[in-house]
Design a protein around this motif. Structure first.
Motif, short mmCIF file in Angstrom:
data_model
loop_
_atom_site.label_atom_id
_atom_site.label_comp_id
_atom_site.label_asym_id
_atom_site.label_seq_id
_atom_site.Cartn_x
_atom_site.Cartn_y
_atom_site.Cartn_z
N ILE A 93 0.87 -1.18 0.00
CA ILE A 93 0.00 0.00 0.00
C ILE A 93 0.90 1.23 0.00
O ILE A 93 1.91 1.26 0.71
N ARG A 94 0.53 2.21 -0.80
CA ARG A 94 1.30 3.46 -0.86
C ARG A 94 0.39 4.66 -0.66
O ARG A 94 -0.69 4.72 -1.25
N ASN A 95 0.88 5.60 0.14
CA ASN A 95 0.19 6.88 0.35
C ASN A 95 0.89 8.01 -0.39
O ASN A 95 0.25 8.95 -0.87
N ALA A 98 7.18 6.67 -3.86
CA ALA A 98 8.58 6.45 -3.47
C ALA A 98 9.04 5.16 -4.14
O ALA A 98 8.24 4.43 -4.72
N GLY A 99 10.33 4.91 -4.05
CA GLY A 99 10.90 3.62 -4.45
C GLY A 99 10.51 3.19 -5.85
O GLY A 99 10.61 3.97 -6.81
N SER A 100 10.09 1.93 -5.96
CA SER A 100 9.82 1.36 -7.29
C SER A 100 8.65 2.04 -7.98
O SER A 100 8.58 2.07 -9.21
N PHE A 101 7.72 2.59 -7.21
CA PHE A 101 6.56 3.30 -7.81
C PHE A 101 7.06 4.55 -8.54
O PHE A 101 6.66 4.82 -9.68
N THR A 198 10.02 -3.05 6.46
CA THR A 198 8.89 -3.29 5.54
C THR A 198 8.00 -2.07 5.32
O THR A 198 6.95 -2.19 4.67
N CYS A 199 8.39 -0.95 5.91
CA CYS A 199 7.62 0.29 5.74
C CYS A 199 8.57 1.42 5.37
O CYS A 199 9.76 1.35 5.70
N ARG A 200 8.05 2.46 4.74
CA ARG A 200 8.81 3.70 4.64
C ARG A 200 8.22 4.69 5.64
O ARG A 200 7.03 4.98 5.59
N PHE A 201 9.09 5.15 6.54
CA PHE A 201 8.70 6.11 7.57
C PHE A 201 9.51 7.38 7.37
O PHE A 201 10.75 7.33 7.37
N PHE A 215 19.67 1.91 4.66
CA PHE A 215 20.57 0.79 4.32
C PHE A 215 20.60 0.57 2.81
O PHE A 215 21.68 0.48 2.20
N ARG A 216 19.41 0.51 2.18
CA ARG A 216 19.35 0.25 0.73
C ARG A 216 20.16 1.29 -0.04
O ARG A 216 20.80 0.98 -1.03
N ARG A 217 20.12 2.55 0.42
CA ARG A 217 20.73 3.66 -0.33
C ARG A 217 22.06 4.13 0.27
O ARG A 217 22.53 5.23 -0.07
P1 TMP Z 1 9.25 -0.55 -3.32
O1 TMP Z 1 9.00 0.90 -3.53
O2 TMP Z 1 10.70 -0.94 -3.42
O3 TMP Z 1 8.37 -1.41 -4.19
O4 TMP Z 1 8.83 -0.88 -1.80
C1 TMP Z 1 7.53 -0.65 -1.33
C2 TMP Z 1 7.46 -0.97 0.15
O5 TMP Z 1 7.63 -2.35 0.38
C3 TMP Z 1 8.51 -0.28 1.00
O6 TMP Z 1 7.90 0.15 2.21
C4 TMP Z 1 9.53 -1.32 1.27
C5 TMP Z 1 8.74 -2.60 1.25
N1 TMP Z 1 9.47 -3.73 0.72
C6 TMP Z 1 9.61 -4.87 1.47
O7 TMP Z 1 9.15 -4.94 2.61
N2 TMP Z 1 10.27 -5.93 0.93
C7 TMP Z 1 10.80 -5.91 -0.32
O8 TMP Z 1 11.39 -6.91 -0.74
C8 TMP Z 1 10.63 -4.72 -1.10
C9 TMP Z 1 11.19 -4.64 -2.49
C10 TMP Z 1 9.96 -3.67 -0.55
#
Ligand code: TMP
Length: 236
Positions: A93-95, A98-101, A198-201, A215-217
């Motif tokens: 779910i996205r509000n 960010a990221g892949s979106f 598992t969240c973006r805060f 960490f990812r970046r």
């Molecule tokens: P994304 O923008 O990389 O698709 O990530 C969306 C959200 O999902 C972000 O809060 C991070 C989380 N996420 C995971 O929990 N596990 C994963 O393997 C990936 C790629 C993203």
């Protein structure tokens, strides 16, 4: 309840059997991976943060009517869970974008979305967790229509509860990923974890990232961000 055999070791957690086949024990590690395991590292104390924060969120969600696999926190890293069969979907779910979106659709990070979006990825490391739509999910038998209806409704409810909660912590919930499981009778319940992995805060005032993107970046301040989220949630 005590750990028996290790049944499964994932990237961030180990899962053990117990004497009762209806339950398992999850043990959270400090290991961190990103980009489908390509990038590896350690985030000291992450296992403790993720275990305690996830349990806190699952208890809150249960109170708000979302059934979960949470049973009992044994210690800082170990928790008893109901044993489920994981539905092989990452439910996102996205509000805000960010990221892949942002990458996929060319929408700048931080753009407020006109409505929360719901997307699914197929949980399959070998395939790199590809995005999948509702009819594709049903066509390959990853879940039924009825299960998808339940999962979608719960996902939006989780978002509502989490937005309200994190707002009080002065944290902007940008997006998150959750997973669901099936009990032996087929009931769908929330499973896996809800944590800075598992969240973006983002801090509401400064936009500072308080999650695994550090960490990812390679942004530094990773442990500090996890510790800050523990404090914000009131778990210190
Ligand atoms: P994304 O923008 O990389 O698709 O990530 C969306 C959200 O999902 C972000 O809060 C991070 C989380 N996420 C995971 O929990 N596990 C994963 O393997 C990936 C790629 C993203």
């Amino acid at each position: 309840m005590e750990k028996r055999e290790m049944m499964y070791e994932g990237k961030a957690k180990k899962v053990y059997s117990t004497d009762d086949p209806a339950y398992c024990i999850v043990s959270y590690k400090d290991d961190a991976t990103a980009f489908n395991g390509e990038k590896k590292g350690t985030i000291v104390g992450k296992g403790v943060v993720n275990n305690r924060m996830s349990n806190f969120m699952f208890k809150l969600l249960e109170e708000k009517g979302v059934p979960t696999d949470y049973v009992e926190e044994l210690n800082d890293r170990d928790t008893v869970l109901k044993r489920v069969q994981i539905v092989p979907l990452e439910v996102i779910i996205r509000n805000k974008a960010a990221g892949s979106f942002s990458k996929r659709f060319g929408v700048p990070e931080g753009t407020v979305l006109k409505c929360p979006t719901l997307e699914f990825c197929l949980k399959d490391d070998a395939l790199g967790d590809p995005m999948i739509n509702n009819s594709q999910i049903i066509a390959i038998g990853a879940a039924t229509q009825e299960e998808l209806d339940a999962i979608s409704a719960y996902a939006y409810k989780v978002n509502e509860v989490m937005i309200e909660f994190f707002d009080k912590c002065n944290v902007d919930l940008i997006d998150f990923k959750i997973e669901f499981g099936r009990l032996p009778d087929g009931t769908i319940i929330l499973a896996d974890e809800i944590s800075p992995d598992t969240c973006r805060f983002w801090d509401k005032d400064t936009g500072e990232k308080l999650d695994k993107d550090r960490f990812r970046r390679d942004m530094g301040g990773v442990e500090e961000a996890y510790a800050e989220m523990m404090k914000r949630v009131g778990l210190n």
